[in-house]
Design a protein around this motif. Structure first.
Motif, PDB file in Angstrom:
ATOM      1  N   LEU A  42       0.837  -1.211   0.000  1.00  0.00           N
ATOM      2  CA  LEU A  42       0.000   0.000   0.000  1.00  0.00           C
ATOM      3  C   LEU A  42       0.868   1.255   0.000  1.00  0.00           C
ATOM      4  CD1 LEU A  42      -2.689  -1.074   2.626  1.00  0.00           C
ATOM      5  CD2 LEU A  42      -2.936  -1.037   0.132  1.00  0.00           C
ATOM      6  N   LEU A  43       1.915   1.247   0.823  1.00  0.00           N
ATOM      7  CA  LEU A  43       2.802   2.412   0.870  1.00  0.00           C
ATOM      8  C   LEU A  43       3.579   2.544  -0.432  1.00  0.00           C
ATOM      9  CD1 LEU A  43       3.818   4.836   2.421  1.00  0.00           C
ATOM     10  CD2 LEU A  43       5.540   3.348   3.493  1.00  0.00           C
ATOM     11  N   GLU A  44       3.948   1.442  -1.044  1.00  0.00           N
ATOM     12  CA  GLU A  44       4.665   1.499  -2.322  1.00  0.00           C
ATOM     13  C   GLU A  44       3.839   2.216  -3.386  1.00  0.00           C
ATOM     14  OE1 GLU A  44       7.672  -2.198  -2.687  1.00  0.00           O
ATOM     15  OE2 GLU A  44       5.549  -2.744  -2.634  1.00  0.00           O
ATOM     16  N   LYS A  45       2.549   1.956  -3.424  1.00  0.00           N
ATOM     17  CA  LYS A  45       1.677   2.621  -4.403  1.00  0.00           C
ATOM     18  C   LYS A  45       1.662   4.136  -4.188  1.00  0.00           C
ATOM     19  CE  LYS A  45      -1.323  -1.350  -5.081  1.00  0.00           C
ATOM     20  NZ  LYS A  45      -2.641  -1.929  -4.846  1.00  0.00           N
ATOM     21  N   VAL A  46       1.603   4.544  -2.941  1.00  0.00           N
ATOM     22  CA  VAL A  46       1.607   5.980  -2.623  1.00  0.00           C
ATOM     23  C   VAL A  46       2.951   6.583  -3.007  1.00  0.00           C
ATOM     24  CG1 VAL A  46       1.402   7.690  -0.777  1.00  0.00           C
ATOM     25  CG2 VAL A  46      -0.063   5.663  -0.761  1.00  0.00           C
ATOM     26  N   LEU A  47       4.025   5.897  -2.668  1.00  0.00           N
ATOM     27  CA  LEU A  47       5.350   6.426  -2.984  1.00  0.00           C
ATOM     28  C   LEU A  47       5.612   6.477  -4.482  1.00  0.00           C
ATOM     29  CD1 LEU A  47       7.486   4.871  -0.110  1.00  0.00           C
ATOM     30  CD2 LEU A  47       6.624   7.224  -0.316  1.00  0.00           C
ATOM     31  N   ASP A  48       4.972   5.616  -5.250  1.00  0.00           N
ATOM     32  CA  ASP A  48       5.078   5.711  -6.703  1.00  0.00           C
ATOM     33  C   ASP A  48       4.470   7.023  -7.208  1.00  0.00           C
ATOM     34  OD1 ASP A  48       6.391   3.280  -6.906  1.00  0.00           O
ATOM     35  OD2 ASP A  48       4.577   2.153  -7.424  1.00  0.00           O
ATOM     36  N   ILE A  49       3.374   7.427  -6.607  1.00  0.00           N
ATOM     37  CA  ILE A  49       2.747   8.711  -6.958  1.00  0.00           C
ATOM     38  C   ILE A  49       3.661   9.862  -6.551  1.00  0.00           C
ATOM     39  CG2 ILE A  49       0.804  10.251  -6.423  1.00  0.00           C
ATOM     40  CD1 ILE A  49      -0.870   7.592  -6.139  1.00  0.00           C
ATOM     41  N   TYR A  50       4.259   9.760  -5.358  1.00  0.00           N
ATOM     42  CA  TYR A  50       5.190  10.795  -4.897  1.00  0.00           C
ATOM     43  C   TYR A  50       6.389  10.882  -5.846  1.00  0.00           C
ATOM     44  CZ  TYR A  50       2.919  11.397  -0.321  1.00  0.00           C
ATOM     45  OH  TYR A  50       2.054  11.693   0.699  1.00  0.00           O
ATOM     46  N   GLU A  51       6.872   9.728  -6.290  1.00  0.00           N
ATOM     47  CA  GLU A  51       8.020   9.696  -7.202  1.00  0.00           C
ATOM     48  C   GLU A  51       7.714  10.494  -8.470  1.00  0.00           C
ATOM     49  OE1 GLU A  51      11.822   8.656  -8.699  1.00  0.00           O
ATOM     50  OE2 GLU A  51      11.000   8.681  -6.679  1.00  0.00           O
ATOM     51  N   GLU A  52       6.534  10.311  -9.014  1.00  0.00           N
ATOM     52  CA  GLU A  52       6.137  11.058 -10.218  1.00  0.00           C
ATOM     53  C   GLU A  52       6.052  12.553  -9.930  1.00  0.00           C
ATOM     54  OE1 GLU A  52       5.720  10.205 -13.497  1.00  0.00           O
ATOM     55  OE2 GLU A  52       6.716   8.389 -12.789  1.00  0.00           O
ATOM     56  N   ARG A  53       5.434  12.913  -8.819  1.00  0.00           N
ATOM     57  CA  ARG A  53       5.296  14.335  -8.465  1.00  0.00           C
ATOM     58  C   ARG A  53       6.666  14.976  -8.290  1.00  0.00           C
ATOM     59  NH1 ARG A  53       3.696  19.362  -8.765  1.00  0.00           N
ATOM     60  NH2 ARG A  53       3.888  20.483  -6.820  1.00  0.00           N
ATOM     61  N   LEU A  54       7.564  14.275  -7.619  1.00  0.00           N
ATOM     62  CA  LEU A  54       8.856  14.850  -7.276  1.00  0.00           C
ATOM     63  C   LEU A  54       9.834  14.885  -8.457  1.00  0.00           C
ATOM     64  CD1 LEU A  54       9.059  13.324  -3.719  1.00  0.00           C
ATOM     65  CD2 LEU A  54       8.836  15.772  -4.266  1.00  0.00           C
ATOM     66  N   LYS A  55       9.422  14.378  -9.606  1.00  0.00           N
ATOM     67  CA  LYS A  55      10.224  14.548 -10.826  1.00  0.00           C
ATOM     68  C   LYS A  55      10.232  16.009 -11.245  1.00  0.00           C
ATOM     69  CE  LYS A  55       9.675  10.055 -13.045  1.00  0.00           C
ATOM     70  NZ  LYS A  55       9.051   9.337 -14.178  1.00  0.00           N
ATOM     71  N   ASN A  56       9.149  16.713 -10.933  1.00  0.00           N
ATOM     72  CA  ASN A  56       8.969  18.084 -11.403  1.00  0.00           C
ATOM     73  C   ASN A  56       8.974  19.118 -10.292  1.00  0.00           C
ATOM     74  OD1 ASN A  56       8.565  17.156 -14.105  1.00  0.00           O
ATOM     75  ND2 ASN A  56       6.548  16.456 -13.453  1.00  0.00           N
TER      76      ASN A  56
END
Length: 129
Positions: free
Chosen positions: A47-61
């Motif tokens: 569950l946390l991995e899914k959230v962190l995947d979203i954070y990873e995308e956001r933090l690209k920019n």
């Protein structure tokens, strides 16, 4: 402010539930002499991995969640992150380069480091009373 508020909601409703469970299982239980429930850990980790995947995308920019500046949206993540970085769950953060950069940046903030310095906090409190 709208973007900051959005990330605070995401933190509260998406990040916190699994992060808090992992903190309880992998950090708090050990502090009080209990054994983690690894079935719960394994279920919650995904569950946390899914959230962190979203954070990873956001933090690209963006340097931080709400903008290129540190905000409350970032600050609110620090307690659980601080605990989790001392557990095997730290890999969830380290395996995502942008999340790892963000975690490194927010945990390096001087006021957070002072907050986590238990010896200094108790020393000052004891000397002040």
């Amino acid at each position: 402010m709208g973007i900051e508020t959005m990330w605070m909601y995401i933190k509260s409703f998406e990040f916190d539930p699994p992060a808090s469970i992992l903190t309880q299982e992998l950090a708090i239980k050990l502090l009080v002499g209990q054994k983690p429930d690894y079935k719960v850990v394994n279920e919650t980790k995904s569950l946390l991995e899914k959230v962190l995947d979203i954070y990873e995308e956001r933090l690209k920019n963006s340097s931080f969640l709400a903008s290129n500046n540190f905000t409350l949206a970032d600050l609110f993540h620090l307690p659980n992150i601080q605990y989790l970085m001392g557990t095997p769950a730290k890999r969830l953060f380290e395996n995502r380069p942008n999340v790892n950069r963000w975690v490194t940046a927010i945990t390096a903030i001087l006021t957070w480091k002072k907050t986590c310095d238990v010896k200094a906090w108790y020393s000052k409190k004891m000397n002040g009373y």
